[in-house]
Design an enzyme around this catalytic site. Structure first.
Site, mmCIF file in Angstrom:
data_model
loop_
_atom_site.group_PDB
_atom_site.id
_atom_site.type_symbol
_atom_site.label_atom_id
_atom_site.label_comp_id
_atom_site.label_asym_id
_atom_site.label_seq_id
_atom_site.Cartn_x
_atom_site.Cartn_y
_atom_site.Cartn_z
ATOM 1 C CD GLU A 244 22.005 31.712 -23.132
ATOM 2 O OE1 GLU A 244 22.092 31.645 -21.902
ATOM 3 O OE2 GLU A 244 21.564 30.790 -23.825
ATOM 4 C CB SER B 53 19.737 34.666 -21.635
ATOM 5 O OG SER B 53 20.809 33.939 -21.164
ATOM 6 C CE1 TYR C 61 23.337 35.320 -17.097
ATOM 7 C CE2 TYR C 61 21.724 36.336 -18.554
ATOM 8 C CZ TYR C 61 22.295 35.207 -17.986
ATOM 9 O OH TYR C 61 21.807 33.979 -18.310
ATOM 10 N NE ARG D 299 20.318 28.450 -12.348
ATOM 11 C CZ ARG D 299 20.401 29.222 -13.444
ATOM 12 N NH1 ARG D 299 21.549 29.518 -13.990
ATOM 13 N NH2 ARG D 299 19.303 29.687 -13.997
ATOM 14 C CG ASP E 252 15.932 28.673 -13.799
ATOM 15 O OD1 ASP E 252 16.827 28.698 -12.930
ATOM 16 O OD2 ASP E 252 16.097 29.116 -14.956
ATOM 17 C CD GLU F 22 15.548 27.663 -18.215
ATOM 18 O OE1 GLU F 22 15.794 27.239 -19.342
ATOM 19 O OE2 GLU F 22 16.028 28.723 -17.777
ATOM 20 C CG ASN G 55 19.332 26.933 -16.976
ATOM 21 O OD1 ASN G 55 19.026 27.441 -18.042
ATOM 22 N ND2 ASN G 55 18.669 27.191 -15.857
ATOM 23 N N GLY H 228 25.574 29.360 -15.970
ATOM 24 C CA GLY H 228 26.492 30.501 -15.963
ATOM 25 C C GLY H 228 27.580 30.350 -14.905
HETATM 26 N N1 LIG Z 1 5.306 30.080 -16.025
HETATM 27 C C1 LIG Z 1 5.941 31.077 -15.415
HETATM 28 N N2 LIG Z 1 5.407 31.667 -14.315
HETATM 29 C C2 LIG Z 1 6.043 32.691 -13.697
HETATM 30 N N3 LIG Z 1 7.229 33.210 -14.104
HETATM 31 C C3 LIG Z 1 7.814 32.670 -15.191
HETATM 32 C C4 LIG Z 1 7.201 31.588 -15.909
HETATM 33 N N4 LIG Z 1 8.007 31.273 -16.946
HETATM 34 C C5 LIG Z 1 9.056 32.120 -16.888
HETATM 35 N N5 LIG Z 1 8.956 32.966 -15.849
HETATM 36 C C6 LIG Z 1 9.908 34.048 -15.501
HETATM 37 O O1 LIG Z 1 10.768 34.244 -16.622
HETATM 38 C C7 LIG Z 1 12.126 33.863 -16.308
HETATM 39 C C8 LIG Z 1 12.787 33.135 -17.486
HETATM 40 O O2 LIG Z 1 12.068 31.952 -17.806
HETATM 41 P P1 LIG Z 1 12.789 30.559 -18.063
HETATM 42 O O3 LIG Z 1 11.735 29.571 -18.408
HETATM 43 O O4 LIG Z 1 13.670 30.205 -16.912
HETATM 44 O O5 LIG Z 1 13.620 30.835 -19.394
HETATM 45 P P2 LIG Z 1 15.133 31.319 -19.684
HETATM 46 O O6 LIG Z 1 15.856 31.443 -18.372
HETATM 47 O O7 LIG Z 1 15.663 30.228 -20.549
HETATM 48 O O8 LIG Z 1 14.975 32.599 -20.425
HETATM 49 C C9 LIG Z 1 11.996 32.999 -15.082
HETATM 50 O O9 LIG Z 1 13.199 33.044 -14.350
HETATM 51 C C10 LIG Z 1 10.802 33.630 -14.364
HETATM 52 O O10 LIG Z 1 11.174 34.826 -13.706
HETATM 53 MG MG LIG Z 2 15.775 30.272 -16.665
#
Ligand SMILES: Nc1ncnc2c1ncn2[C@@H]1O[C@H](COP(=O)(O)OP(=O)(O)O)[C@@H](O)[C@H]1O
Ligand SMILES: [Mg+2]
Length: 333
Positions: free
Chosen positions: A33, A161, A231, A270, A272, A287, A289, A293
């Site tokens: 990143e 990301s 982004y 933050r 998610d 998750e 963060n 960002g």
């Molecule tokens: N279990 C899940 N169900 C639905 N959407 C998901 C799931 N896991 C990830 N996503 C989608 O993928 C994106 C990225 O996943 P995330 O776990 O936040 O990892 P990162 O942001 O670290 O890449 C999320 O913002 C969401 O849109």
């Molecule tokens: Mg995320």
């Protein structure tokens, strides 16, 4: 204005920026990143300079991190993302050097970057997160699908990301999704898919003083929410307020705040979150963060603005938190 907005205004009112001393802004770094971090860090640096702070960039991707201690920094703003920036390593270095820094300390940073450790903490605190399993090259793919259903999300445990992340719609796609994720990490997780709206909720402060900022709804273009769209796309829409009723926004804020406290986070973070539309929009944590960002498109500045705090004030307030550092590393308050 929100509680937090009033707090920020009060804390910044009588601040003399010179009292913050010489400030290092860590940006860039060595993670995947890096490019985002350069945008975040330059935004932070410009804001601090505009506020009259004696701020200087330091890029541990180009400069030897071991030299951070040679620059006479009185405090540090960490605008690094991902490995070697958000994962507790640079935090450990700064603890050794006794330089106060923004963001979570070693333990919370290391836990939050690890999606598996994070989910285990949340589950042990009865905080909702999608069901999951760990994947290996010899995993029983069918058993995983039988257990978690379809679609599935496959992701590296430590990368951010959306790098190496895939949505799997059919059993046959699962091994390839694993192979892709395995390029980024040795620990790979597979999660049930939560179908519904996607939200994110920033948290600021520490322990009992931590507060949730307004929730943002992310409406991706049809192609999905990948690295590019996150982004750089103008097609992704961000709604704040989200359009959901206030009770649901409050529920998400309460969940995000509990998630932050359970990991022992500090300064800011933050969460998610996905809403399960089949289940009355029940929120699930994806998750946390711990070094969010700070680009012009970023979500924490957007939520802060909705709470009545502009970008420059947000940055200065975050830095100011280094004056109140808790002396016990990793303490969960
Ligand atoms: N279990 C899940 N169900 C639905 N959407 C998901 C799931 N896991 C990830 N996503 C989608 O993928 C994106 C990225 O996943 P995330 O776990 O936040 O990892 P990162 O942001 O670290 O890449 C999320 O913002 C969401 O849109
Ligand atoms: Mg995320």
């Amino acid at each position: 204005m929100s509680n937090w907005g009033n707090r920020v205004a009060a804390e910044l009112k009588n601040l003399n920026p010179k009292n913050l001393g010489r400030v290092g802004v860590l940006l860039g770094g060595r993670s995947a990143e890096r490019e985002i971090s350069l945008l975040s860090g330059n935004g932070v640096l410009q804001a601090l300079l505009a506020k009259g702070v004696d701020a200087h960039a330091f890029d541990p991707g180009l400069q030897n991190p071991a030299e951070i201690g040679h620059h006479g920094f009185d405090r540090i703003f960490i605008a690094l993302h991902g490995r070697f920036g958000e994962d507790g390593t640079i935090q450990g270095l700064l603890e050794l050097l006794e330089i106060p820094y923004t963001g979570s300390r070693v333990l919370a940073s290391a836990m939050a970057i690890d999606k598996v450790a994070t989910k285990q903490i949340w589950l042990s605190n009865q905080l909702a997160t999608p069901r999951f399993d760990l994947l290996r090259s010899n995993s029983d793919w069918k058993k995983i699908v039988d257990n978690l259903g379809l679609p599935l999300f496959v992701k590296p445990a430590h990368e951010g990301s959306s790098l190496g992340l895939s949505r799997v719609n059919q059993l046959e796609e699962l091994p390839a999704a694993y192979e892709l994720a395995a390029k980024f990490d040795s620990a790979i997780l597979v999660e049930e898919c939560i179908v519904g709206a996607e939200l994110t909720c920033p948290i600021v402060g520490e322990g009992d003083g931590a507060e949730a900022l307004p929730v943002i709804r992310i409406v991706p273009p049809l192609a999905g929410y990948d690295f590019h769209h996150k982004y750089f796309s103008n097609e992704t829409q961000y709604l704040c307020p989200t359009g959901f009723d206030q009770a649901l926004e409050k529920e998400v804020q309460t969940l995000a705040l509990a998630a932050y406290r359970s990991l022992g986070c500090r300064t800011w973070g933050r969460a998610d979150v996905m809403l399960d539309e089949k289940n009355g929009n029940k929120p699930y944590l994806l998750e946390m963060n711990t070094s969010p960002g700070m680009t012009s498109h970023s979500l924490v500045p957007m939520a802060a603005k909705a709470a009545g705090v502009n970008y420059d004030d947000l940055v200065l307030w975050l830095l100011l938190q280094t004056l109140k550092t808790n002396p016990v590393a990793g303490a969960r308050k």
